[in-house]
Design a protein around this motif. Structure first.
Motif, PDB file in Angstrom:
ATOM      1  N   PHE A   1     -10.768  -2.274   8.592  1.00  0.00           N
ATOM      2  CA  PHE A   1      -9.579  -1.916   7.827  1.00  0.00           C
ATOM      3  C   PHE A   1      -9.983  -0.888   6.778  1.00  0.00           C
ATOM      4  N   GLN A   2      -9.256   0.213   6.725  1.00  0.00           N
ATOM      5  CA  GLN A   2      -9.551   1.281   5.773  1.00  0.00           C
ATOM      6  C   GLN A   2      -8.335   1.544   4.890  1.00  0.00           C
ATOM      7  N   ILE A   3      -8.531   1.405   3.585  1.00  0.00           N
ATOM      8  CA  ILE A   3      -7.471   1.718   2.624  1.00  0.00           C
ATOM      9  C   ILE A   3      -7.689   3.153   2.160  1.00  0.00           C
TER      10      ILE A   3
ATOM     11  N   ALA B   1       0.832  -1.206   0.000  1.00  0.00           N
ATOM     12  CA  ALA B   1       0.000   0.000   0.000  1.00  0.00           C
ATOM     13  C   ALA B   1       0.867   1.256   0.000  1.00  0.00           C
ATOM     14  N   HIS B   2       1.925   1.245   0.805  1.00  0.00           N
ATOM     15  CA  HIS B   2       2.824   2.400   0.855  1.00  0.00           C
ATOM     16  C   HIS B   2       3.509   2.619  -0.487  1.00  0.00           C
ATOM     17  N   ARG B   3       3.829   1.541  -1.188  1.00  0.00           N
ATOM     18  CA  ARG B   3       4.484   1.674  -2.492  1.00  0.00           C
ATOM     19  C   ARG B   3       3.544   2.287  -3.525  1.00  0.00           C
ATOM     20  N   LEU B   4       2.245   2.106  -3.325  1.00  0.00           N
ATOM     21  CA  LEU B   4       1.257   2.704  -4.228  1.00  0.00           C
ATOM     22  C   LEU B   4       0.887   4.125  -3.810  1.00  0.00           C
TER      23      LEU B   4
ATOM     24  N   VAL C   1      -7.247  10.989  -3.851  1.00  0.00           N
ATOM     25  CA  VAL C   1      -8.051  11.183  -5.061  1.00  0.00           C
ATOM     26  C   VAL C   1      -7.157  11.350  -6.282  1.00  0.00           C
ATOM     27  N   LYS C   2      -6.042  12.072  -6.130  1.00  0.00           N
ATOM     28  CA  LYS C   2      -5.143  12.303  -7.262  1.00  0.00           C
ATOM     29  C   LYS C   2      -4.466  11.019  -7.729  1.00  0.00           C
ATOM     30  N   ALA C   3      -4.425   9.984  -6.832  1.00  0.00           N
ATOM     31  CA  ALA C   3      -3.791   8.718  -7.201  1.00  0.00           C
ATOM     32  C   ALA C   3      -4.801   7.686  -7.679  1.00  0.00           C
TER      33      ALA C   3
ATOM     34  N   TRP D   1      -0.629   4.671  -0.931  1.00  0.00           N
ATOM     35  CA  TRP D   1      -1.838   4.515  -0.130  1.00  0.00           C
ATOM     36  C   TRP D   1      -1.458   4.319   1.339  1.00  0.00           C
ATOM     37  N   ASN D   2      -2.461   4.392   2.192  1.00  0.00           N
ATOM     38  CA  ASN D   2      -2.286   4.079   3.612  1.00  0.00           C
ATOM     39  C   ASN D   2      -3.375   3.110   4.043  1.00  0.00           C
TER      40      ASN D   2
END
Length: 293
Positions: free
Chosen positions: A284-286, A265-268, A290-292, A270-271
């Motif tokens: 669990f919340q991903i 997730a961090h590599r994308l 919005v820009k990604a 995301w958190n």
């Protein structure tokens, strides 16, 4: 006349002295300014060196942590891959000395099959992770239907969901599209849903949905299972591999799937945030900018 000449010489001497003092002052001022610039340059160079040293130390720490993480992963993998093999070897050893009832053989083979399925899934995930670690290439992104990715994961776990009589709800809008890498997104979604199925008692609900704001999309997986302790939540958030707890039906796990999810997730960009309490389920919340997406 002599007095006049003397006065002139005195005046000239004073003027020359003042000129000399002025020249010396200018030279001193310029030299001092040059020294100040050189001193400032040295200070800036020293600060830059310290920044480089700090970055190198940080990189060294990250490298040590990465090596420890890899060693732990492969240690867990090697252990878990031996489990079904060991069980099968035990079955063969007993079959040579005693006659095992067919029903016992069937139960043992079902257990071995389940262990092999889990080991195969874990091995696939580790291989994907290892392949990404060994390349410096940028992760290739493509538009993906989040609804379809969740549906595919649901069908993958359909037998387990049906066996435990769980109620699975996919509330993600069918037209929602995110930018991601299919293998990585599938790995993350599969693990979060698998985790929810594993720790949910019979008859409970598992909800996968989407919340959106101006800055972020939140893809969430919520269950009403046994939840996690504060120590388990902290281990996930710090990418620490702990021994996985048994599921509500004694399901086994290596304990590395969710940790890999955090890393990917961090590599994308995301958190993943988790809120959980023992006996009250997990959420669990991903978090996807919005820009990604």
């Amino acid at each position: 006349m002599e007095e006049t000449n003397l006065i002139r010489l005195l005046v000239v001497g004073i003027v020359v002295s003042k000129l000399i003092v002025a020249v010396l002052f200018v030279l001193f001022y310029r030299k001092n300014k040059q020294l100040s610039k050189e001193r400032q340059s040295l200070v800036e160079a020293n600060a830059e060196i310290n920044r480089h040293v700090g970055r190198i130390e940080e990189q060294n720490r990250a490298l040590v942590e990465a090596e420890q993480f890899k060693a732990k992963i492969f240690s867990v993998v090697s252990h878990d891959l031996r489990v079904p093999v060991s069980t099968f070897q035990t079955l063969l050893s007993f079959s040579r000395v005693v006659e095992i009832p067919p029903e016992e053989i069937r139960k043992t083979l079902i257990k071995i099959g389940s262990e092999l399925d889990d080991s195969s899934k874990m091995l696939d995930e580790v291989l994907i992770w290892a392949a990404e670690q060994m390349t410096n290439e940028k992760i290739i992104l493509a538009p993906l239907s989040a609804y379809e990715r969740v549906e595919e994961a649901y069908h993958l776990f359909y037998e387990r969901i049906s066996f435990k009589q769980l109620i699975f709800m996919n509330k993600i809008p069918k037209d929602f599209v995110l930018m991601g890498n299919k293998k990585i997104v599938d790995l993350i979604i599969r693990n979060l849903i698998s985790n929810a199925v594993k720790f949910s008692p019979s008859g409970q609900e598992i909800v996968v949905g989407l919340l959106s704001s101006a800055d972020n999309h939140i893809l969430y997986v919520q269950d009403n299972g046994i939840g996690m302790s504060e120590e388990q939540v902290e281990a996930l958030q710090t990418a620490t591999i702990k021994s996985s707890s048994e599921g509500t039906f004694k399901e086994k796990g290596a304990g590395i799937g969710l940790v890999l999810c955090y890393d990917f997730a961090h590599r994308l960009g995301w958190n993943i945030n988790v809120s959980s309490k023992e006996g009250s389920g997990s959420l669990f919340q991903i978090q996807i900018p919005v820009k990604a997406s």
